[in-house]
Design a protein around this motif. Structure first.
Motif, PDB file in Angstrom:
ATOM      1  N   PRO A 147     -22.097  14.678  -0.334  1.00 26.85           N
ATOM      2  CA  PRO A 147     -23.266  14.123  -1.024  1.00 26.85           C
ATOM      3  C   PRO A 147     -23.807  12.844  -0.363  1.00 26.85           C
ATOM      4  N   LYS A 148     -25.104  12.732  -0.367  1.00 30.50           N
ATOM      5  CA  LYS A 148     -25.855  11.548   0.067  1.00 30.50           C
ATOM      6  C   LYS A 148     -25.908  11.340   1.577  1.00 30.50           C
ATOM      7  N   CYS A 149     -25.694  12.413   2.301  1.00 38.20           N
ATOM      8  CA  CYS A 149     -25.685  12.294   3.765  1.00 38.20           C
ATOM      9  C   CYS A 149     -26.951  12.857   4.406  1.00 38.20           C
ATOM     10  N   GLY A 150     -27.979  13.158   3.609  1.00 42.26           N
ATOM     11  CA  GLY A 150     -29.230  13.645   4.197  1.00 42.26           C
ATOM     12  C   GLY A 150     -29.514  15.106   3.882  1.00 42.26           C
ATOM     13  N   THR A 151     -28.924  15.607   2.825  1.00 46.36           N
ATOM     14  CA  THR A 151     -29.089  17.015   2.442  1.00 46.36           C
ATOM     15  C   THR A 151     -30.551  17.376   2.193  1.00 46.36           C
ATOM     16  N   THR A 152     -31.200  16.613   1.334  1.00 40.70           N
ATOM     17  CA  THR A 152     -32.551  16.946   0.894  1.00 40.70           C
ATOM     18  C   THR A 152     -33.536  16.858   2.056  1.00 40.70           C
ATOM     19  N   TRP A 153     -33.343  15.875   2.878  1.00 38.02           N
ATOM     20  CA  TRP A 153     -34.170  15.698   4.080  1.00 38.02           C
ATOM     21  C   TRP A 153     -34.035  16.936   4.969  1.00 38.02           C
ATOM     22  N   THR A 154     -32.798  17.356   5.186  1.00 38.36           N
ATOM     23  CA  THR A 154     -32.560  18.539   6.031  1.00 38.36           C
ATOM     24  C   THR A 154     -33.128  19.795   5.366  1.00 38.36           C
TER      25      THR A 154
ATOM     26  N   PHE B 192     -34.626   8.754  -6.363  1.00 36.50           N
ATOM     27  CA  PHE B 192     -33.700   9.646  -5.641  1.00 36.50           C
ATOM     28  C   PHE B 192     -33.840   9.454  -4.128  1.00 36.50           C
ATOM     29  N   ILE B 193     -35.074   9.545  -3.623  1.00 38.78           N
ATOM     30  CA  ILE B 193     -35.322   9.191  -2.219  1.00 38.78           C
ATOM     31  C   ILE B 193     -35.489   7.675  -2.269  1.00 38.78           C
ATOM     32  N   ARG B 194     -34.463   6.931  -1.902  1.00 38.45           N
ATOM     33  CA  ARG B 194     -34.335   5.539  -2.317  1.00 38.45           C
ATOM     34  C   ARG B 194     -34.779   4.562  -1.235  1.00 38.45           C
ATOM     35  N   LYS B 195     -34.030   4.456  -0.144  1.00 34.66           N
ATOM     36  CA  LYS B 195     -34.312   3.439   0.874  1.00 34.66           C
ATOM     37  C   LYS B 195     -34.363   4.044   2.273  1.00 34.66           C
ATOM     38  N   GLY B 196     -33.521   5.030   2.489  1.00 35.27           N
ATOM     39  CA  GLY B 196     -33.536   5.752   3.762  1.00 35.27           C
ATOM     40  C   GLY B 196     -33.227   4.889   4.968  1.00 35.27           C
ATOM     41  N   GLN B 197     -32.288   3.955   4.817  1.00 35.90           N
ATOM     42  CA  GLN B 197     -31.996   3.048   5.936  1.00 35.90           C
ATOM     43  C   GLN B 197     -30.572   3.214   6.440  1.00 35.90           C
TER      44      GLN B 197
ATOM     45  N   THR C   5     -25.806  14.088  12.698  1.00 35.90           N
ATOM     46  CA  THR C   5     -25.608  12.950  11.801  1.00 35.90           C
ATOM     47  C   THR C   5     -26.968  12.455  11.284  1.00 35.90           C
ATOM     48  N   TYR C   6     -26.899  11.846  10.116  1.00 33.63           N
ATOM     49  CA  TYR C   6     -28.084  11.237   9.496  1.00 33.63           C
ATOM     50  C   TYR C   6     -28.679  10.202  10.456  1.00 33.63           C
ATOM     51  N   GLU C   7     -27.801   9.413  11.058  1.00 34.47           N
ATOM     52  CA  GLU C   7     -28.262   8.318  11.916  1.00 34.47           C
ATOM     53  C   GLU C   7     -28.968   8.868  13.156  1.00 34.47           C
TER      54      GLU C   7
ATOM     55  N   SER D  18     -41.836  15.345   6.758  1.00 26.66           N
ATOM     56  CA  SER D  18     -40.433  15.099   6.412  1.00 26.66           C
ATOM     57  C   SER D  18     -40.070  13.621   6.535  1.00 26.66           C
ATOM     58  N   SER D  19     -41.075  12.771   6.794  1.00 25.46           N
ATOM     59  CA  SER D  19     -40.777  11.341   6.928  1.00 25.46           C
ATOM     60  C   SER D  19     -40.361  10.768   5.581  1.00 25.46           C
ATOM     61  N   PHE D  20     -39.652   9.673   5.641  1.00 27.13           N
ATOM     62  CA  PHE D  20     -39.217   9.017   4.401  1.00 27.13           C
ATOM     63  C   PHE D  20     -40.431   8.671   3.533  1.00 27.13           C
TER      64      PHE D  20
ATOM     65  N   VAL E  13     -22.787   3.633  -0.708  1.00 24.27           N
ATOM     66  CA  VAL E  13     -23.867   2.870  -1.346  1.00 24.27           C
ATOM     67  C   VAL E  13     -24.892   3.837  -1.963  1.00 24.27           C
ATOM     68  N   SER E  14     -25.279   4.821  -1.176  1.00 21.18           N
ATOM     69  CA  SER E  14     -26.258   5.793  -1.653  1.00 21.18           C
ATOM     70  C   SER E  14     -25.697   6.594  -2.836  1.00 21.18           C
ATOM     71  N   PHE E  15     -24.422   6.929  -2.739  1.00 15.31           N
ATOM     72  CA  PHE E  15     -23.751   7.723  -3.787  1.00 15.31           C
ATOM     73  C   PHE E  15     -23.670   6.910  -5.094  1.00 15.31           C
TER      74      PHE E  15
ATOM     75  N   LEU F 226     -30.543  11.729  13.262  1.00 17.43           N
ATOM     76  CA  LEU F 226     -31.841  12.253  12.799  1.00 17.43           C
ATOM     77  C   LEU F 226     -32.867  11.138  12.593  1.00 17.43           C
ATOM     78  N   LYS F 227     -32.390   9.979  12.138  1.00 16.10           N
ATOM     79  CA  LYS F 227     -33.310   8.836  11.952  1.00 16.10           C
ATOM     80  C   LYS F 227     -33.827   8.342  13.302  1.00 16.10           C
ATOM     81  N   GLU F 228     -32.932   8.256  14.255  1.00 18.71           N
ATOM     82  CA  GLU F 228     -33.241   7.668  15.560  1.00 18.71           C
ATOM     83  C   GLU F 228     -34.019   8.647  16.448  1.00 18.71           C
TER      84      GLU F 228
ATOM     85  N   ALA G 111     -23.586  14.738   8.769  1.00 23.17           N
ATOM     86  CA  ALA G 111     -22.637  13.685   8.383  1.00 23.17           C
ATOM     87  C   ALA G 111     -23.376  12.344   8.346  1.00 23.17           C
ATOM     88  N   ARG G 112     -22.876  11.437   7.533  1.00 19.67           N
ATOM     89  CA  ARG G 112     -23.450  10.076   7.488  1.00 19.67           C
ATOM     90  C   ARG G 112     -22.282   9.095   7.418  1.00 19.67           C
ATOM     91  N   ASN G 113     -22.458   7.914   7.984  1.00 18.56           N
ATOM     92  CA  ASN G 113     -21.335   6.977   7.974  1.00 18.56           C
ATOM     93  C   ASN G 113     -20.944   6.664   6.525  1.00 18.56           C
TER      94      ASN G 113
HETATM   95  P1  A3P Z   1     -30.395   6.192   0.473  1.00 16.25           P
HETATM   96  O1  A3P Z   1     -29.842   6.232  -0.923  1.00 16.25           O
HETATM   97  O2  A3P Z   1     -29.549   5.374   1.403  1.00 16.25           O
HETATM   98  O3  A3P Z   1     -31.817   5.791   0.513  1.00 16.25           O
HETATM   99  P2  A3P Z   1     -28.965  13.531  -0.109  1.00 16.25           P
HETATM  100  O4  A3P Z   1     -30.230  14.276   0.013  1.00 16.25           O
HETATM  101  O5  A3P Z   1     -27.821  14.136   0.645  1.00 16.25           O
HETATM  102  O6  A3P Z   1     -28.661  13.240  -1.536  1.00 16.25           O
HETATM  103  O7  A3P Z   1     -29.149  12.136   0.645  1.00 16.25           O
HETATM  104  C1  A3P Z   1     -29.942  11.144   0.058  1.00 16.25           C
HETATM  105  C2  A3P Z   1     -30.143  10.016   1.060  1.00 16.25           C
HETATM  106  O8  A3P Z   1     -31.036  10.475   2.090  1.00 16.25           O
HETATM  107  C3  A3P Z   1     -30.820   8.839   0.384  1.00 16.25           C
HETATM  108  O9  A3P Z   1     -30.334   7.684   1.072  1.00 16.25           O
HETATM  109  C4  A3P Z   1     -32.290   9.127   0.686  1.00 16.25           C
HETATM  110  O10 A3P Z   1     -33.146   8.030   0.564  1.00 16.25           O
HETATM  111  C5  A3P Z   1     -32.176   9.612   2.123  1.00 16.25           C
HETATM  112  N1  A3P Z   1     -33.366  10.374   2.550  1.00 16.25           N
HETATM  113  C6  A3P Z   1     -34.000  11.362   1.907  1.00 16.25           C
HETATM  114  N2  A3P Z   1     -35.078  11.782   2.584  1.00 16.25           N
HETATM  115  C7  A3P Z   1     -35.122  11.041   3.705  1.00 16.25           C
HETATM  116  C8  A3P Z   1     -36.004  10.994   4.827  1.00 16.25           C
HETATM  117  N3  A3P Z   1     -37.068  11.776   4.898  1.00 16.25           N
HETATM  118  N4  A3P Z   1     -35.742  10.102   5.807  1.00 16.25           N
HETATM  119  C9  A3P Z   1     -34.665   9.288   5.739  1.00 16.25           C
HETATM  120  N5  A3P Z   1     -33.790   9.282   4.703  1.00 16.25           N
HETATM  121  C10 A3P Z   1     -34.018  10.140   3.699  1.00 16.25           C
END
Ligand code: A3P
Length: 291
Positions: free
Chosen positions: A46-53, A247-252, A183-185, A223-225, A126-128, A187-189, A118-120
């Motif tokens: 959980p919280k490693c970028g599932t929804t984004w993917t 839910f989509i909180r900070k994305g950092q 990794t989430y990181e 798909s951007s934050f 923190v996200s969880f 994908l961000k970079e 995966a996410r660090n």
């Molecule tokens: P944060 O709480 O650190 O902001 P999951 O989908 O696995 O629950 O992961 C949620 C985390 O992915 C949250 O992290 C959320 O903000 C971040 N996230 C969701 N969509 C994103 C996007 N498009 N770009 C970057 N981070 C994203």
């Protein structure tokens, strides 16, 4: 004197914790789903970028068109442990399925595909924490503190089990031909490159979409934050109270620095080193976490 800790509400399935609000019968049924050739699993802790993917995969499958307003991603790419196997079986083929299971519990077929993100663990916890306190009815943890949640996370007593058990179980399979380990990181970079990797992995239809520059730019944009932060009901049907982070909180990367005490940094670093010994996992997050 020991501190009395608050814990979120969980149900315990033979030692595997799940959110108390999830129907137990769906979890049990979900585990017995027989994976099929052609299925694609989006699997994460959980919280490693599932929804984004999930959204990237949706966009690749749908010519870069975003999930329409009024729809929820969970209806298109359902969450196996939440909905159970009947819902998954009834999906049109090819099926796209979200799971949070360790490798040994995840339905397996040699011709199914698995995208693991995966996410660090520092940013993950923190996200969880924010996730858990914000789904008030699901977890009854609105007043829980980060310190409370951290104790559960570091001892593996959170829903979907221990972070390291999950990560290590999939890391072992990172070079399997039917596993794409990201990794989430990363994908961000490297968002553009990451999307193209996913398209290659998924094959013809998605690759055709990604090969069209206009579609690819659209996928990056959609798909951007910033874009995913809008109309959040697309990502979760459960409403969160106004006073809770969305839910989509900070994305950092690195938000953990705003939450951890020095004692917590030391403890999670020690746990990370112990649990990942003998692997190259720390290379995934060089300069991001203190290991
Ligand atoms: P944060 O709480 O650190 O902001 P999951 O989908 O696995 O629950 O992961 C949620 C985390 O992915 C949250 O992290 C959320 O903000 C971040 N996230 C969701 N969509 C994103 C996007 N498009 N770009 C970057 N981070 C994203």
């Amino acid at each position: 004197m020991t501190t009395k800790r608050r814990t979120p509400s969980y149900t315990n399935h033979n030692g595997f914790l799940m959110p108390a609000g999830f129907p137990a019968e769906n979890f049990i049924s979900g585990l017995s789903y027989q994976a099929q050739s052609g299925d694609t699993f989006i699997t994460t802790y959980p919280k490693c970028g599932t929804t984004w993917t999930q959204h990237i995969v949706w966009l690749l499958q749908n010519d870069g068109k975003p999930l329409p307003l009024g729809k929820t991603i969970g209806n298109k790419i359902p969450f196996l442990e939440l909905v159970g196997k009947e819902v998954i079986t009834a999906l049109p083929s090819p099926r796209f399925i979200k799971t949070h299971l360790p490798f040994s519990m995840n339905p397996y077929h040699p011709e199914a595909k698995y995208i693991y993100v995966a996410r660090n663990p520092f940013d993950c916890v923190v996200s969880f924490y924010h996730h858990t306190r914000g789904f008030v009815e699901l977890y009854n943890f609105a007043d829980g503190t980060f310190d409370d949640f951290f104790e559960g996370f570091i001892t593996g007593k959170v829903d979907f089990g221990d972070y390291f058990d999950n990560l290590l179980s999939w890391y072992e399979h990172k070079n399997d031909s039917n596993v794409l380990f990201l990794t989430y990181e990363y994908l961000k970079e490297n968002t553009r490159e990451g999307i193209i990797k996913i398209a290659y992995f998924l094959g013809d239809k998605c690759l055709n979409t990604a090969n069209n520059p206009e579609n690819l730019n659209n996928i990056i944009l959609q798909s951007s934050f910033e874009n995913m932060s809008k109309n959040q009901s697309r990502w979760h049907s459960t409403k969160r109270p106004e006073n809770m982070p969305p839910f989509i909180r900070k994305g950092q990367v690195g938000d953990w620095k705003n939450h951890f005490s020095s004692e917590q940094i030391k403890r999670l670093t020690e746990k990370f080193i112990t649990r990942t010994k003998g692997t190259e996992i720390s290379n995934l997050w060089k300069d991001i976490i203190p290991t």
